[in-house]
Design an enzyme around this catalytic site. Structure first.
Site, PDB file in Angstrom:
ATOM      1  N   PHE A 152      -0.706  16.461   3.967  1.00 54.93           N
ATOM      2  CA  PHE A 152      -1.084  15.657   2.886  1.00 54.93           C
ATOM      3  C   PHE A 152      -0.094  15.529   1.932  1.00 54.93           C
ATOM      4  CE2 PHE A 152      -2.886  15.057  -1.410  1.00 54.93           C
ATOM      5  CZ  PHE A 152      -3.963  14.162  -1.144  1.00 54.93           C
ATOM      6  N   GLU A 207       0.735  -1.262   0.160  1.00 53.07           N
ATOM      7  CA  GLU A 207       0.112   0.063  -0.010  1.00 53.07           C
ATOM      8  C   GLU A 207       0.896   1.285   0.011  1.00 53.07           C
ATOM      9  OE1 GLU A 207      -2.498   1.698  -0.863  1.00 53.07           O
ATOM     10  OE2 GLU A 207      -4.088   0.928   0.641  1.00 53.07           O
ATOM     11  N   ASP A 208       0.364   2.261  -0.539  1.00 52.75           N
ATOM     12  CA  ASP A 208       1.264   3.605  -0.409  1.00 52.75           C
ATOM     13  C   ASP A 208       0.924   4.204   0.767  1.00 52.75           C
ATOM     14  OD1 ASP A 208      -1.598   4.039  -0.698  1.00 52.75           O
ATOM     15  OD2 ASP A 208      -1.383   5.607  -2.344  1.00 52.75           O
ATOM     16  N   ASP A 268      -0.673  10.946  -5.074  1.00 55.85           N
ATOM     17  CA  ASP A 268      -1.219  12.019  -5.844  1.00 55.85           C
ATOM     18  C   ASP A 268      -2.124  12.980  -5.269  1.00 55.85           C
ATOM     19  OD1 ASP A 268      -3.443  10.109  -5.360  1.00 55.85           O
ATOM     20  OD2 ASP A 268      -4.684  11.694  -6.938  1.00 55.85           O
ATOM     21  N   ASP A 316      -4.276   5.718   6.029  1.00 51.55           N
ATOM     22  CA  ASP A 316      -4.806   6.998   6.667  1.00 51.55           C
ATOM     23  C   ASP A 316      -5.653   6.785   7.644  1.00 51.55           C
ATOM     24  OD1 ASP A 316      -4.807   9.803   6.624  1.00 51.55           O
ATOM     25  OD2 ASP A 316      -6.563   9.649   5.119  1.00 51.55           O
TER      26      ASP A 316
HETATM   27  P1  IMP Z   1      -7.909   5.448   3.879  1.00 48.57           P
HETATM   28  O1  IMP Z   1      -8.828   4.487   3.605  1.00 48.57           O
HETATM   29  O2  IMP Z   1      -8.525   6.514   4.442  1.00 48.57           O
HETATM   30  O3  IMP Z   1      -6.710   4.815   4.702  1.00 48.57           O
HETATM   31  O4  IMP Z   1      -7.380   6.112   2.678  1.00 48.57           O
HETATM   32  C1  IMP Z   1      -6.121   5.561   1.864  1.00 48.57           C
HETATM   33  C2  IMP Z   1      -6.039   6.155   0.650  1.00 48.57           C
HETATM   34  O5  IMP Z   1      -6.216   7.652   0.334  1.00 48.57           O
HETATM   35  C3  IMP Z   1      -4.569   5.916   0.144  1.00 48.57           C
HETATM   36  O6  IMP Z   1      -4.501   4.744  -0.351  1.00 48.57           O
HETATM   37  C4  IMP Z   1      -4.485   7.086  -0.767  1.00 48.57           C
HETATM   38  O7  IMP Z   1      -4.834   6.842  -1.920  1.00 48.57           O
HETATM   39  C5  IMP Z   1      -5.516   8.202  -0.215  1.00 48.57           C
HETATM   40  N1  IMP Z   1      -4.581   9.141   0.664  1.00 48.57           N
HETATM   41  C6  IMP Z   1      -4.680   9.225   2.196  1.00 48.57           C
HETATM   42  N2  IMP Z   1      -3.957  10.099   2.551  1.00 48.57           N
HETATM   43  C7  IMP Z   1      -2.970  10.622   1.579  1.00 48.57           C
HETATM   44  C8  IMP Z   1      -2.118  11.673   1.490  1.00 48.57           C
HETATM   45  O8  IMP Z   1      -1.679  12.191   2.429  1.00 48.57           O
HETATM   46  N3  IMP Z   1      -1.824  11.842   0.274  1.00 48.57           N
HETATM   47  C9  IMP Z   1      -2.269  11.372  -1.003  1.00 48.57           C
HETATM   48  N4  IMP Z   1      -3.124  10.507  -0.773  1.00 48.57           N
HETATM   49  C10 IMP Z   1      -3.616  10.073   0.120  1.00 48.57           C
HETATM   50 MG    MG Z   2      -4.277   4.226  -2.573  1.00 49.21          MG
END
Ligand code: IMP
Ligand code: MG
Length: 176
Positions: free
Chosen positions: A153, A100-101, A160, A104
């Site tokens: 962010f 995963e990248d 992205d 969050d």
């Molecule tokens: P989650 O379901 O809230 O954990 O969302 C995760 C997804 O939101 C990640 O896989 C990213 O694609 C996007 N995301 C969350 N935070 C960031 C950030 O700081 N920069 C860019 N994309 C983010």
């Molecule tokens: Mg993602």
């Protein structure tokens, strides 16, 4: 959420990220003791990190991708996750590592992990480039974490804002 297009300082350089990937690769080699692993990258953000991680793993490795998206209005996720592109291969009985990248809120990953667990792999772990623990809502944790960051962010190295900045060869953030 509207962001500025002002790019901040570099948080992690390509060199730092590669070094961390090498360390995690060694850890994975040790943890799986020569067993094959099945890497699942999440499109599109994880591809740059995945390229580093896969080169750092000496085990026999298969590579696959999924695309999951969590739906929400504006900045809030509803917790509804849709699989927009499924795996090509069969993970039954395999050692799955989700690449995963960033984790969050954790909403996407929690659903994705449950979705994949349904197919009865031998094991499932998560390897993320970045972790933003202060934002966590879902009860989920990555097993391998590149770097923990504060609530910024971040962009670059696959990440992205509005589909831009994925190609930056380092991780930075958008101001305010
Ligand atoms: P989650 O379901 O809230 O954990 O969302 C995760 C997804 O939101 C990640 O896989 C990213 O694609 C996007 N995301 C969350 N935070 C960031 C950030 O700081 N920069 C860019 N994309 C983010
Ligand atoms: Mg993602």
């Amino acid at each position: 959420m509207e962001k500025s297009n002002i790019v901040g300082n570099i948080l992690f350089t390509e060199e730092q990220i590669r070094q961390r990937a090498a360390e995690i690769g060694r850890q994975i080699a040790e943890d799986y003791a020569g067993e094959p692993v099945y890497l699942i990258g999440t499109l599109r953000g994880a591809v740059v990190w995945m390229a580093d991680i896969m080169k750092a793993i000496p085990n026999e490795t298969e590579v696959d991708f999924v695309m999951a998206s969590s739906y929400g209005s504006g900045t809030t996720t509803t917790g509804v996750v849709k699989i927009k592109k499924d795996l090509e291969g069969d993970i039954y009985g395999k050692n799955v590592i989700i690449i995963e990248d960033i984790v969050d809120t954790g909403t996407t990953l929690k659903h994705l992990k449950a979705y994949l667990a349904d197919r009865n792999p031998k094991s499932i772990r998560i390897c993320t480039l970045l972790d933003k623990p202060s934002r966590r809502i879902a009860d989920i944790q990555a097993d391998y974490i590149g770097f923990e960051i504060e609530n910024l962010f971040v962009i670059g190295y696959g990440l992205d804002y509005d589909q831009k900045y994925r190609n930056l060869p380092y991780i930075s953030y958008l101001e305010g």
